[in-house]
Design a protein around this motif. Structure first.
Motif, short mmCIF file in Angstrom:
data_model
loop_
_atom_site.label_atom_id
_atom_site.label_comp_id
_atom_site.label_asym_id
_atom_site.label_seq_id
_atom_site.Cartn_x
_atom_site.Cartn_y
_atom_site.Cartn_z
N GLY A 135 0.91 -1.12 -0.10
CA GLY A 135 -0.15 0.13 0.10
C GLY A 135 0.81 1.41 -0.01
O GLY A 135 0.55 2.40 0.19
N GLN A 136 2.26 1.18 -0.35
CA GLN A 136 2.84 2.29 -0.39
C GLN A 136 2.87 3.13 -1.85
O GLN A 136 2.26 2.56 -2.58
N LYS A 196 -2.62 -4.19 6.59
CA LYS A 196 -2.43 -3.07 5.48
C LYS A 196 -1.19 -2.30 6.23
O LYS A 196 0.14 -2.30 5.72
N ALA A 197 -1.26 -1.83 7.44
CA ALA A 197 -0.41 -0.94 8.31
C ALA A 197 0.71 -1.78 8.58
O ALA A 197 2.02 -1.06 8.50
N ARG A 198 0.48 -3.06 9.13
CA ARG A 198 1.60 -4.04 9.51
C ARG A 198 2.67 -4.39 8.26
O ARG A 198 4.00 -4.18 8.56
N ARG A 199 2.02 -4.42 7.14
CA ARG A 199 2.82 -4.80 5.68
C ARG A 199 3.66 -3.55 5.24
O ARG A 199 4.76 -3.61 5.06
N ALA A 200 2.93 -2.23 5.77
CA ALA A 200 3.55 -1.32 5.07
C ALA A 200 4.82 -0.78 5.95
O ALA A 200 5.88 -0.50 5.56
N GLN A 201 4.45 -1.23 7.30
CA GLN A 201 5.89 -0.98 8.23
C GLN A 201 6.94 -1.82 8.13
O GLN A 201 8.08 -1.44 8.05
#
Length: 328
Positions: free
Chosen positions: A65-66, A85-90
């Motif tokens: 999601g970047q 989504k936030a976990r994968r982005a981080q």
């Protein structure tokens, strides 16, 4: 760090006027591998715009999601999907931080507010005869979140590594452009805009505005509005006067050609140090950080070196970088 006249201020002349990182196999590589497995079959070749080999960090970031790719698949709007989504982005940001040699992984900012905060002119920054109808002049955005905003001025150094670095790290920033430094390569800032950078007005020629006539100020500000709109399709809302200096004419003229706010800065970043406006020499929620598009010919380092330095300061102090235009 007070507003000063040319020769004693930064933002174009005062303090100084004017490598590529390598991905190594290590602890972060396992995270990257997991992200790439999750992205398999989703057309990763498109991330490179052709048949060239895909950059694994950019692919992983895109699939998380970047900038540079579609959002992660799943039940949009569900709490679980957003958390994943936030976990994968981080996780992608952590891999990118290792690639680019950051001391730590930048923190993720909170979701932007549903309603932007009310902005007023900072005390002591008012102009004679000014009122609430003029664009507010401020150095800090009202918020209780541990966030700061990164802004870059002028447009002299056009380092392609900076574009890649900021996209892979997913760090937002705003660019305030002076046409005399940008016109030799408008395409560089078009690429920045495509990557999510919002382009603001920093005048045509970076002149000391209070020393100009009304007509001269109009040309410096409003003609730059026209050029940015012609080149990039959007008329800026945000304006930063050179050296941080302005008068009543400056704000009235800026308002007349579409400016709604005048963000100055609370701190300035260099490759080897920070300079502070406030006496406590520290960051505060909502502070705006200034830096410049400059390189080794002007600085003790490159644009990526500057990012490594400022992000260490920001992250070590527990702050995240948020997108200025989400709050202003």
């Amino acid at each position: 760090m007070k507003r000063r006249r040319p020769g004693t201020e930064s933002c174009g002349q005062g303090w100084t006027r004017r490598g590529r990182g390598h991905l190594r196999r290590g602890p972060g590589y396992a995270v990257l591998a997991a992200l790439l497995v999750a992205a398999a079959g989703s057309g990763c070749a498109a991330e490179t715009g052709g048949s060239a080999p895909a950059d694994p960090v950019r692919v992983a970031a895109a699939r998380a999601g970047q900038p540079g790719g579609p959002p992660a698949a799943g039940a949009a709007g569900s709490v679980a999907a957003q958390a994943e989504k936030a976990r994968r982005a981080q996780a992608a940001r952590a891999v990118a931080a290792k690639k680019w040699g950051l001391a730590g992984t930048p923190l993720a900012p909170p979701a932007p507010p549903a309603v932007k905060p009310h902005l007023t002119t900072r005390k002591g920054f008012e102009v004679e005869g000014g009122d609430a109808s003029l664009p507010p002049v401020f150095t800090t955005v009202p918020t209780d979140k541990k966030i700061v905003f990164l802004t870059m001025d002028d447009g002299d150094d056009k380092d392609p590594e900076l574009l890649k670095m900021m996209s892979e790290l997913n760090i937002p920033y705003s660019a305030f452009l002076s046409d005399y430094l940008v016109r030799d390569d408008y395409a560089y800032f078009k690429e920045a805009q495509v990557r999510g950078v919002v382009l603001g007005n920093h005048t045509l020629n970076h002149r000391y505005l209070p020393g100009l006539s009304h007509d001269e100020q109009t040309r410096e500000i409003c003609d730059q509005q026209d050029i940015i709109e012609q080149q990039y399709g959007e008329r800026p809302r945000l304006f930063r006067p050179p050296y941080g200096n302005y008068n009543g004419d400056t704000l009235r003229i800026a308002k007349s050609c579409g400016i709604t706010a005048v963000p100055l800065w609370a701190a300035e970043a260099f490759p080897d140090r920070m300079e502070w406006r406030e006496e406590d020499q520290d960051l505060h929620p909502g502070d705006i950080i200034l830096t410049h598009f400059r390189g080794k010919k002007d600085w003790k380092g490159s644009m990526p070196d500057m990012i490594r330095n400022v992000m260490k300061v920001i992250t070590d102090k527990g702050y995240a970088v948020a997108r200025l235009e989400d709050y202003v």
